[in-house]
Design a protein around this motif. Structure first.
Motif, short mmCIF file in Angstrom:
data_model
loop_
_atom_site.label_atom_id
_atom_site.label_comp_id
_atom_site.label_asym_id
_atom_site.label_seq_id
_atom_site.Cartn_x
_atom_site.Cartn_y
_atom_site.Cartn_z
N LEU A 1 2.95 7.61 -9.96
CA LEU A 1 4.07 7.91 -10.94
C LEU A 1 5.15 7.21 -10.37
O LEU A 1 5.94 6.60 -11.16
N THR A 2 5.43 7.37 -9.20
CA THR A 2 6.45 6.56 -8.68
C THR A 2 6.63 5.06 -8.85
O THR A 2 7.62 4.46 -9.39
N VAL A 3 5.24 4.36 -8.70
CA VAL A 3 5.20 3.07 -8.90
C VAL A 3 5.48 2.60 -10.31
O VAL A 3 6.10 1.80 -10.66
N LEU B 1 1.09 -1.43 -0.07
CA LEU B 1 0.10 -0.04 0.09
C LEU B 1 0.80 1.13 0.05
O LEU B 1 1.71 1.60 0.83
N VAL B 2 0.90 1.96 -1.09
CA VAL B 2 1.82 3.14 -1.19
C VAL B 2 0.85 4.45 -1.01
O VAL B 2 -0.31 4.87 -2.01
N SER B 3 1.08 5.08 0.11
CA SER B 3 0.56 6.44 0.27
C SER B 3 1.49 7.36 0.34
O SER B 3 2.72 7.39 0.87
N HIS B 4 1.08 8.72 0.38
CA HIS B 4 2.08 9.95 0.71
C HIS B 4 2.14 10.15 1.94
O HIS B 4 3.03 10.65 2.62
N SER B 5 1.56 9.41 2.92
CA SER B 5 1.55 9.37 4.39
C SER B 5 1.81 7.99 4.98
O SER B 5 0.99 7.07 4.78
N ALA B 6 2.51 7.80 5.74
CA ALA B 6 3.21 6.63 6.38
C ALA B 6 2.09 6.21 7.24
O ALA B 6 1.62 5.11 7.39
N ARG B 7 1.34 7.30 8.17
CA ARG B 7 0.30 6.82 8.87
C ARG B 7 -0.99 6.44 8.20
O ARG B 7 -1.55 5.14 8.52
N VAL B 8 -1.25 6.90 6.94
CA VAL B 8 -2.51 6.46 6.16
C VAL B 8 -1.86 5.07 5.90
O VAL B 8 -2.90 4.04 5.78
N ALA B 9 -0.85 4.77 5.14
CA ALA B 9 -0.62 3.40 4.69
C ALA B 9 -0.60 2.55 5.66
O ALA B 9 -0.99 1.29 5.37
N GLU B 10 0.10 2.63 6.97
CA GLU B 10 0.10 1.70 7.94
C GLU B 10 -1.43 1.41 8.40
O GLU B 10 -1.64 0.33 8.62
N SER B 11 -2.49 2.55 8.57
CA SER B 11 -3.49 2.42 9.19
C SER B 11 -4.75 1.56 8.11
O SER B 11 -5.14 0.59 8.23
N VAL B 12 -4.24 1.74 6.73
CA VAL B 12 -5.06 1.06 5.63
C VAL B 12 -4.58 -0.53 5.83
O VAL B 12 -5.09 -1.57 5.55
N ALA B 13 -3.33 -0.79 5.90
CA ALA B 13 -2.86 -2.01 6.18
C ALA B 13 -3.19 -2.64 7.11
O ALA B 13 -3.70 -3.77 7.13
N GLU B 14 -3.55 -2.14 8.20
CA GLU B 14 -3.82 -2.68 9.60
C GLU B 14 -5.35 -3.02 9.44
O GLU B 14 -5.77 -4.12 9.75
N LEU B 15 -5.92 -2.25 8.84
CA LEU B 15 -7.38 -2.25 8.54
C LEU B 15 -7.67 -3.52 7.78
O LEU B 15 -8.50 -4.47 7.71
N ASP C 1 12.34 10.91 5.80
CA ASP C 1 12.60 11.79 6.95
C ASP C 1 11.18 12.18 7.76
O ASP C 1 10.95 12.71 8.51
N GLY C 2 10.17 11.31 7.25
CA GLY C 2 8.96 11.39 7.93
C GLY C 2 8.01 12.36 7.43
O GLY C 2 6.88 12.31 8.02
N GLY C 3 8.21 12.60 6.38
CA GLY C 3 7.29 13.73 5.82
C GLY C 3 6.35 13.07 4.89
O GLY C 3 6.54 12.02 4.69
N LEU C 4 5.50 14.00 4.30
CA LEU C 4 4.48 13.72 3.24
C LEU C 4 5.13 13.46 1.97
O LEU C 4 5.96 14.25 1.48
N GLY C 5 4.79 12.53 1.14
CA GLY C 5 5.21 12.18 -0.11
C GLY C 5 5.50 10.91 -0.49
O GLY C 5 5.21 9.91 0.16
N THR C 6 6.34 10.18 -1.51
CA THR C 6 6.49 9.08 -1.75
C THR C 6 7.99 8.83 -1.81
O THR C 6 8.76 9.70 -2.35
N SER C 7 8.43 7.58 -1.52
CA SER C 7 10.01 7.25 -1.66
C SER C 7 9.96 6.04 -2.39
O SER C 7 9.54 4.67 -2.03
N ALA C 8 10.70 6.04 -3.34
CA ALA C 8 11.05 4.82 -4.34
C ALA C 8 11.56 3.77 -3.55
O ALA C 8 11.40 2.54 -3.66
N GLU C 9 12.53 4.07 -2.53
CA GLU C 9 13.18 3.29 -1.65
C GLU C 9 12.29 2.54 -0.77
O GLU C 9 12.37 1.08 -0.58
N ARG C 10 11.53 3.10 -0.12
CA ARG C 10 10.50 2.56 0.60
C ARG C 10 9.58 1.70 -0.15
O ARG C 10 9.23 0.57 0.33
N ILE C 11 9.23 1.98 -1.45
CA ILE C 11 8.34 1.02 -2.13
C ILE C 11 8.84 -0.13 -2.54
O ILE C 11 8.49 -1.15 -2.21
N ALA C 12 10.11 0.03 -2.99
CA ALA C 12 11.04 -1.32 -3.33
C ALA C 12 11.15 -2.07 -2.37
O ALA C 12 11.26 -3.29 -2.13
#
Length: 134
Positions: A79-81, A10-24, A45-56
Motif C-alpha cells: 500500500l505504501t508503494v 526491496l520493501v519489507s516491514h523489517s530492515a533486516r529482512v530487506a537487507e538479507s534478501v538484497a544480500e542473497l 526508528d528501527g521498528g517494524l513497519g514501512t517508511s515512505a521516506e525510506r522507499i523513496a
C-alpha cells in the motif's frame, strides 16, 4: 553497473529482512556486474513497519534511468508503494512488481544484472510464482 541498468528496491516491514534478501539476491547474481539493489525496510526508528521516506530514498539510490522494480513483502508495504506511485513521489519508470519476495527478488536481480529491460525484469520476478518446490 552502467547507466541504463534497471534498479531493484526491496520493501519489507523489517530492515533486516530487506537487507538479507538484497544480500542473497546480489550474491546469487554475482559472476559479473550486479544491478543496483537497495533495501527499504522498517521504520526510521528501527521498528517494524514501512517508511515512505525510506522507499523513496532507496528508489533514488538505484535509479539509473532504465526504471526501478519494487518488490514488497506484505500488505502495508504494498500500500505504501502504491501510494507513492499514485502521488507521483517516485520517478517515472518505477514499478511495483507482483512477485514472491525472495524468489522474485533473486529473479529480478539476475535479469537486471544481465541487462534486461524493466518489462523483462518484472516478468522474470513475477514468473517466480511458478517455481515449484515439490
Amino acid at each position: 553497473m552502467t547507466a541504463g541498468t534497471v534498479g531493484i528496491v526491496l520493501v519489507s516491514h523489517s530492515a533486516r529482512v530487506a537487507e538479507s534478501v538484497a544480500e542473497l539476491a546480489a550474491g546469487l547474481a554475482a559472476g559479473g556486474p550486479v544491478a543496483p539493489v537497495a533495501a527499504a525496510g522498517g521504520t526510521a526508528d528501527g521498528g517494524l513497519g514501512t517508511s515512505a521516506e525510506r522507499i523513496a530514498a532507496a528508489v533514488r539510490e538505484v535509479d539509473r534511468g532504465a526504471g526501478v522494480a519494487l518488490l514488497a513483502d506484505l500488505g502495508s508495504a504494498v500500500l505504501t508503494v502504491k501510494a507513492l506511485l499514485a502521488e507521483e513521489e517516485l520517478p517515472p519508470g518505477a514499478r511495483l512488481v507482483d512477485a514472491p519476495f525472495v524468489e522474485g527478488a533473486v529473479a529480478a536481480v539476475v535479469a537486471a544484472s544481465a541487462g534486461a529491460p524493466l518489462d523483462a525484469v518484472a516478468l522474470a520476478a513475477s514468473e517466480a510464482y511458478t517455481y515449484r518446490k515439490t
